[in-house]
Write an enzyme that holds these catalytic residues in place. Structure first.
Site, short mmCIF file in Angstrom:
data_model
loop_
_atom_site.label_atom_id
_atom_site.label_comp_id
_atom_site.label_asym_id
_atom_site.label_seq_id
_atom_site.Cartn_x
_atom_site.Cartn_y
_atom_site.Cartn_z
N ASP A 7 -5.43 0.97 9.45
CA ASP A 7 -5.38 1.86 8.29
C ASP A 7 -6.07 3.20 8.55
O ASP A 7 -6.98 3.61 7.81
CB ASP A 7 -6.00 1.17 7.05
CG ASP A 7 -5.40 -0.21 6.80
OD1 ASP A 7 -4.28 -0.45 7.29
OD2 ASP A 7 -6.05 -1.03 6.13
N ASP B 5 0.77 -1.26 0.00
CA ASP B 5 0.00 0.00 0.00
C ASP B 5 0.80 1.30 0.00
O ASP B 5 1.73 1.45 0.80
CB ASP B 5 -0.87 0.10 1.27
CG ASP B 5 -1.57 -1.18 1.61
OD1 ASP B 5 -1.44 -2.17 0.89
OD2 ASP B 5 -2.28 -1.18 2.63
N PHE C 120 1.91 -0.69 10.12
CA PHE C 120 0.95 -0.92 9.03
C PHE C 120 0.50 0.42 8.43
O PHE C 120 0.87 1.49 8.88
CB PHE C 120 -0.25 -1.71 9.56
CG PHE C 120 -0.05 -3.21 9.56
CD1 PHE C 120 1.22 -3.77 9.45
CD2 PHE C 120 -1.14 -4.07 9.68
CE1 PHE C 120 1.39 -5.16 9.45
CE2 PHE C 120 -0.99 -5.45 9.68
CZ PHE C 120 0.29 -6.00 9.57
N SER C 121 -0.40 0.30 7.45
CA SER C 121 -0.80 1.46 6.66
C SER C 121 -1.41 2.58 7.49
O SER C 121 -1.99 2.35 8.55
CB SER C 121 -1.81 1.03 5.60
OG SER C 121 -1.12 0.32 4.61
N GLU D 157 -10.56 -2.47 4.28
CA GLU D 157 -9.20 -1.97 4.50
C GLU D 157 -9.09 -0.59 3.86
O GLU D 157 -9.81 -0.24 2.93
CB GLU D 157 -8.17 -2.92 3.87
CG GLU D 157 -8.17 -4.30 4.53
CD GLU D 157 -7.01 -5.19 4.07
OE1 GLU D 157 -6.75 -5.24 2.86
OE2 GLU D 157 -6.37 -5.82 4.93
#
Ligand code: FRU
Length: 440
Positions: free
Chosen positions: A140, A16, A75-76, A193
């Site tokens: 996210d 991503d 993470f994103s 997501e």
């Protein structure tokens, strides 16, 4: 061997795009990065910067996992500017062999120069998650300013249930209060997501996993979605909705607010990566300028600013080309057939067939195999709806390993792995009038 205009890491795995932002006049894109391997692993944030969204310069890794809250991965997440500092808001990931015991929580980091970041720890912990949502699928964060408060949208999953998006609010980016569940009905996929929202376009985008196939939509196991509408009492009510991209390789898009430029990961989970032999796995799409017209999402690729030529389009056009940007304008179109990276054995095609746009990479070159089992996926085919209008605008963005097609604002993005010598572009059209413009 690398794409010329698409972001890749210097080496190894990326997924991503993260924290896409214009900071001090330059475009920054961070990305999910595993610097030590060609496959996904403990997630770092890689970092590139650009002035024109087409030529990218690598900067040092911005976030490295390993602290208390992001022990096993950063993470994103997203970026936001406050008091001239650049803040990154991301998900700290703590792994456990028992999936139920995995923890995902929201964290913050900041920087004055946009290059070196200091972590500020946890801002939304699992205790600040509504009781019926699962702390192992809570990730996210996308942050934006709404009047005098900051809003964060976070992807989440109801325990024993399906995906939704949670909304939080804050005055200072540090203390956050849960406000609402954004989608009035949970997703029909298993998990959502990477949500993102642009207030001035009233546009919500996100990804969904294992959504049932619906017409031309959701043929990828991990698919993408837009909705236009509005927030009413903190829930998002939809006017129109659709797929963002109809191709094989498009996931986790994010939008640079203000400029309204979208960038996505030009790849897909659970597939082989033929580019591994060149030392990299994963790239980003070409950035796209977004507009909303009649409540529908319209995308235009970012193009190089100089025009190489613009000429009348006869019935046939041929050129030896592997990397190029084209705009085709036609009216009263009755047929359209395009072959790209054509050689003795291979070709990638995009055609208008019975008022449908049909893309095929069945014969593109090296095969990419996924877990999808529907007929189109098994045949290497993707379809996109046709808009029955008089004047069509089509863009072709060809780079090493990819083709991105835009028709009347809709897009279809896919990787291809032809042989080096497959280099013919061949276009056949029947229309009343047409022009073809090439950019350089
Ligand atoms: C989407 C995603 C995100 C997550 C990241 C991990 O592709 O699964 O939900 O934050 O990738 O790398």
């Amino acid at each position: 061997m690398r794409p010329k205009y698409h972001i890749t890491a210097k080496s190894n795995w990326i997924n991503d795009p993260n924290g896409v932002v214009k900071f001090n006049g330059r475009y920054h894109v961070f990305y999910q990065y595993h610097p030590y391997s060609l496959v996904w692993g403990p997630m770092h944030w890689g970092h590139v910067v650009s002035d024109d969204l087409l030529h990218w310069e690598h900067l040092p890794i911005a976030l490295t996992p390993g602290d208390e809250f992001d022990k096993d991965g950063c993470f994103s997440g997203s970026a936001i500017i406050k008091d001239e500092k650049l803040y990154l808001i991301y998900t700290g990931f703590i792994y456990n062999d028992d999936p139920e015991k995995i923890i995902q929580q929201q964290c913050i980091a900041y920087s004055e120069d946009g290059i070196h970041f200091t972590k500020g720890g946890l801002i939304i912990g699992k205790n600040n998650l509504p009781k019926d949502f699962a702390p192992n699928d809570f990730r996210d964060p996308s942050v934006y300013l709404d009047g005098d408060k900051y809003v964060m949208l976070v992807a989440s999953r109801r325990k024993n249930g399906r995906g939704n998006i949670l909304k939080y609010e804050s005055k200072d980016l540090l203390k956050w209060k849960f406000v609402s569940e954004v989608l009035p009905i949970d997703s029909s996929g298993t998990m959502i997501e990477c949500p993102d929202y642009v207030k001035d376009l009233n546009l919500l985008i996100y990804c969904e996993q294992n959504q049932p196939v619906e017409g031309y939509m959701h043929h990828n196991l991990h698919s993408n979605f837009w909705r236009t509408g509005e927030f009413i009492f903190n829930q998002f009510f939809t006017r129109k909705r659709g797929m963002i991209d109809y191709g094989f390789d498009f996931y986790a898009p994010q939008i640079i607010k203000g400029d309204n430029i979208m960038i996505a990961w030009m790849n897909m989970w659970e597939r082989n990566n033929p580019s591994e032999k060149y030392g990299f796995a994963g790239s980003m799409t070409i950035p796209r300028k977004l507009e909303v017209v009649d409540n529908e999402l319209i995308q235009t690729p970012v193009l190089p600013k100089d025009i190489e030529f613009s000429r009348h389009l006869n019935e046939e056009y041929e050129e030896y080309v592997k990397v190029g940007f084209y705009k085709i304008e036609v009216n009263n179109l009755t047929s359209f057939s395009l072959e790209m990276r054509k050689g003795e054995k291979h070709a990638t095609s995009f055609e208008l067939i019975n008022k449908k746009w049909v893309f095929s990479r069945a014969n593109s070159g090296e095969e990419i195999v996924g877990k999808e089992t529907d007929e189109d996926s098994l045949k290497g085919i993707r379809k996109m709806p046709y808009k029955d209008i008089n004047n069509h605008v089509i863009y072709i963005v060809l780079d090493e390993f990819s083709v991105e097609l835009f028709v009347d604002g809709k897009s279809l993005t896919s990787q291809i792995y032809p042989d080096e010598q497959d280099d013919l572009l061949k276009l056949k059209v029947s229309c009343l009038e047409g022009t073809i413009t090439k950019y350089k």
